[in-house]
Each structure stands twice: as C-alpha cells, then as structure tokens.
Scaffold this active site. Structure first.
Site, PDB file in Angstrom:
ATOM      1  N   CYS A 154      17.649   0.359-126.047  1.00  0.00           N
ATOM      2  CA  CYS A 154      16.783   1.413-126.584  1.00  0.00           C
ATOM      3  C   CYS A 154      15.373   0.895-126.750  1.00  0.00           C
ATOM      4  O   CYS A 154      15.156  -0.216-127.248  1.00  0.00           O
ATOM      5  CB  CYS A 154      17.325   1.901-127.926  1.00  0.00           C
ATOM      6  SG  CYS A 154      16.345   3.230-128.668  1.00  0.00           S
ATOM      7  N   CYS A 160      22.609  10.702-132.343  1.00  0.00           N
ATOM      8  CA  CYS A 160      21.447  10.122-131.653  1.00  0.00           C
ATOM      9  C   CYS A 160      20.345   9.935-132.689  1.00  0.00           C
ATOM     10  O   CYS A 160      19.575  10.857-132.962  1.00  0.00           O
ATOM     11  CB  CYS A 160      21.005  11.046-130.524  1.00  0.00           C
ATOM     12  SG  CYS A 160      19.754  10.336-129.459  1.00  0.00           S
TER      13      CYS A 160
END
Length: 424
Positions: free
Chosen positions: A353, A159
């Site tokens: 995102c 991540c």
C-alpha cells in the site's frame, strides 16, 4: 473455441482482460461486461475530492483500449448471473452465454446499512469518481466556511487505507489554505486500534499512525459503530475490548467522509453456492468457485475471512498487489482448463500500500498479507508522496497500452531495496 466473459472493468477486470487475451488460444473469444463505459483509477479519488485532480486526468474510455486488444466490450450492467445455465443477464434483457466467467465487479457500497450515510445522505464518499466529484463540490463550499470534520470507516468496512489517506490529504489542504486552526478533526473507525488496517497492523503501523495523528492534532475513536447520521451530526457508539458498549458520542460536523461496508453486487447476491451471505464470491485456492467450477472470482468481490475477531466487525482489504496476483493465477488456470489440464496456479496474497498524505505519505509491505509474515514493514516519508504520483501515472499508461506487465512486483522490489538501505 471457448467464450470467456469478464464481469467488471476496474483495477481487476481490465488487467484480467489483458492477461486472458495473452493466455487464451487464438480461437477463443473474450468479452468484458461493465456498467460504465470508462475506467477510473480509484486510488486517485482522494485527490479529486480536494480538487487536486480533475476527473478526466484519472479516467479512460474502455472501448478503444479493448478494441486494440481484440477483446469485445459491452457497456451494459449485469442484471443477474445464472451460473446453472452459464449465462449473464444484462440490464437491457440480453443473455450472454459463457464457457468461463470471471467475476471482477468490485463491491456494492452498503450505505443503506446506516441511516443517513453516504452521498445520498449526509456524508461524502471517495469510493467512486462520481462520489469524489460530489465530495469536491462539498469541499469547496466547506473551505469557505470551515468547521469540524469527521472522517473514517464504519463497522464492517474492509478498506481502511483510503480513510487515513483522505484524512491527511484534507489536513494538508487545510494547512495550505491557512485555515487548519479553524477545523477540529476526528477520525472514527471500527478498527480496534489506529493502524490496524484490517490486517492486525503491519510493522509499527499503530505507533506511527498514532504519532502522525497526535502531531496533526487529529482525535480518534476506535472500536466505533456509527449508529445514525443526521445533517451535521454523527451518532457513534464506542465499544470496549470485549465488544460491550462503552460510550456514546454525538459528533458535530460541517464535513464528513466515512467509508462504508462492502457487500456483493446485486447480480450475484443470494445465489446459493456462488456467494456467501454478504454476496462475496466463494473461491478455492485457484480462484475457482467450488460449486460452479467454470466461474472464477478476483478482486474486492471475493470472500476472505477476517484475520481474527474484533470487538466491532472489520473486514480484510484486498490490495492491488493481491488483485494483480489473482488475475495472473486465474488467466493461467483458465488456460490449463482449456488445454484439458487441472488448474495449479495460486495467487500470492501479499499486501502493498502507498498512502499519500498530501506532502508526505505512508507505505507498507506485508508478505503474506495475513500474519505471521516473512516481510512486515511500515514506513512514512516524503518519498511515498512522490511514489504515489509516479504509480498513478504508470498505471494509467499501462491501462492505455493494454499491457499485463506486473506493476506491484516492482513496487515490492523498490520497497525491499529501501529496507536494505535502512538496515545498513
């Protein structure tokens, strides 16, 4: 009548409870098990860590939300899952039987894999709100006596967005305090290049992020393994494109935040057929475990193979849009099984995102997440900063109401609209 148990109450677990309640039969019961009585909005943790948000602004009590939906809640962590006998063993010794189990625990943070890493060592974390509060206390001390910063993601991390986000939020906060000139910043990452993101890049993420880093005077080291962290000193081994050791770096710091690698939680770690060697839940195309077909996995806890080998190990992110899609597919598939039908729904593994940089931000849309893609878009601007704030508020309202309304789909449509405007 069936008992459906959801293990975890985070960004995957709570929406799973809402959607399962809507899809279950009236006689079915749903229970959520969590090791914490509160939900917190993880994407806001970087703001907490620089004192731009208070914890209570991004945290909600779970029990009253689920009670309104008619969902049972047990705020006790799971000690062990026993899939061979359809039981979850709790930390207090209770055994909870299930007909269907959805594992939505999120990951275990593998700080222990690197000496000196993490809040118990010498670096900060933004993976949990408690870590972010600890990071904030350290940050407030740091700005009184600033010095070098080392920030990034270690080998095996999957991540990367929050590392870039927090680096830029810190940079913005330092400029606002008029002490940026006193703080050399170095970004250390296992990615083969800046903007790789565990996705082989999205659009021109490499060029844009390198340009932003150059503009903000942030140095970077890629293909990096953190070998050890001491108080104020990080040992980093840089590798070449063949994965061979290239250069050793000894980086002094006064403040550091490094994202750790993830692995599966202890409750499932080592269960043959349920998880892989790292403890991530094995699933088929319908989110169902191949060995235990009444067990499903959603979110960060599921196993996804890397897109391609990299010189230093990197994982694949599981973004909110992907998790939302997993939730919907799982709810419909369990309902199909309750009706005596085979599961047919598949999650659409797309990536969206929004990364806030404090005064601007970067956004990407990857459809599908793994290349080649139908949509491969990356952009930056002040609008992303505003969009992230709006997203936070909308998501928290959604959780308070207990609604399963899709949110990431709306973001994609907005992004697609922006793309069309740019094309014209």
């Amino acid at each position: 009548m069936a008992h459906i148990v959801i293990l975890g109450a985070g960004i995957g677990g709570l929406p799973m409870a809402f959607e399962m309640k809507e899809n279950a039969r009236p006689e079915d019961t749903i229970t959520v098990i969590s090791n914490t009585p509160t939900f917190h909005f993880v994407p806001s943790n970087p703001w907490v860590a620089v004192d731009w948000r208070d914890r209570d602004e991004i945290e909600l009590p779970i029990a009253p939300i689920l009670e309104k939906k008619g969902v049972a809640f047990i705020p006790v962590g799971a000690q062990r899952v026993h899939p061979e006998r359809n039981e979850v063993e709790l930390a207090d010794g209770r055994l909870i039987r299930y007909d269907y189990l959805v594992i939505a625990t999120g990951p275990k943070l593998a700080f222990d894999e690197i000496e000196g890493l993490g809040p118990q060592g010498h670096t900060q974390s933004i993976c949990h709100v408690e870590h972010a509060e600890h990071a904030k206390d350290a940050w407030m001390d740091f700005v009184k006596d600033p010095g070098p910063i080392v920030v990034g993601a270690v080998q095996g991390a999957s991540c990367f967005g929050p590392a870039y986000e927090y680096a830029m939020i810190m940079e913005t906060d330092l400029r606002r305090r008029k002490i940026r000139d006193k703080v050399p910043m170095t970004f250390v990452t296992s990615e083969p290049y800046i903007g790789h993101l565990g996705l082989n890049g999205v659009g021109d993420s490499k060029g844009l992020m390198e340009s932003i880093f150059r503009d903000k005077a942030v140095r970077w080291i890629c293909n990096a393994k953190v070998t050890k962290v001491e108080a104020g000193l990080m040992h980093v081994l840089e590798h070449d494109d063949e994965g061979k050791a290239k250069k050793e770096h000894t980086l002094p710091f006064k403040y550091s935040m490094m994202l750790p690698a993830f692995k599966g939680v202890d409750a499932v770690l080592g269960i043959d057929g349920l998880v892989n060697p790292r403890g991530f839940v094995l699933i088929d195309e319908h989110q169902r475990n191949p060995r235990y077909p009444n067990v499903f996995g959603i979110g960060v806890c599921v196993a996804i193979a890397p897109t391609e080998p990299t010189p230093v190990p990197t994982g694949v992110p599981k973004t909110g849009y992907m998790i939302e899609s997993m939730v919907t597919a799982t709810a419909h598939n369990i309902r199909a099984l309750l009706d005596g039908k085979p599961p047919t729904e598949k999650a659409t593994w797309n990536a969206v995102c929004l990364a806030d940089f404090g005064d601007r931000g970067a956004a990407f849309v990857a459809i599908p997440q793994i290349a080649p893609r139908n949509v491969n878009w990356f952009a930056e601007g002040y609008w992303v900063h505003l969009a992230k704030i709006a997203f936070e508020r909308y998501f928290l309202r959604k959780m308070k109401k207990g609604t399963s309304e899709p949110i990431y789909e709306k973001i994609v449509m907005k992004a697609m609209g922006i793309m069309k405007l740019k094309d014209h």
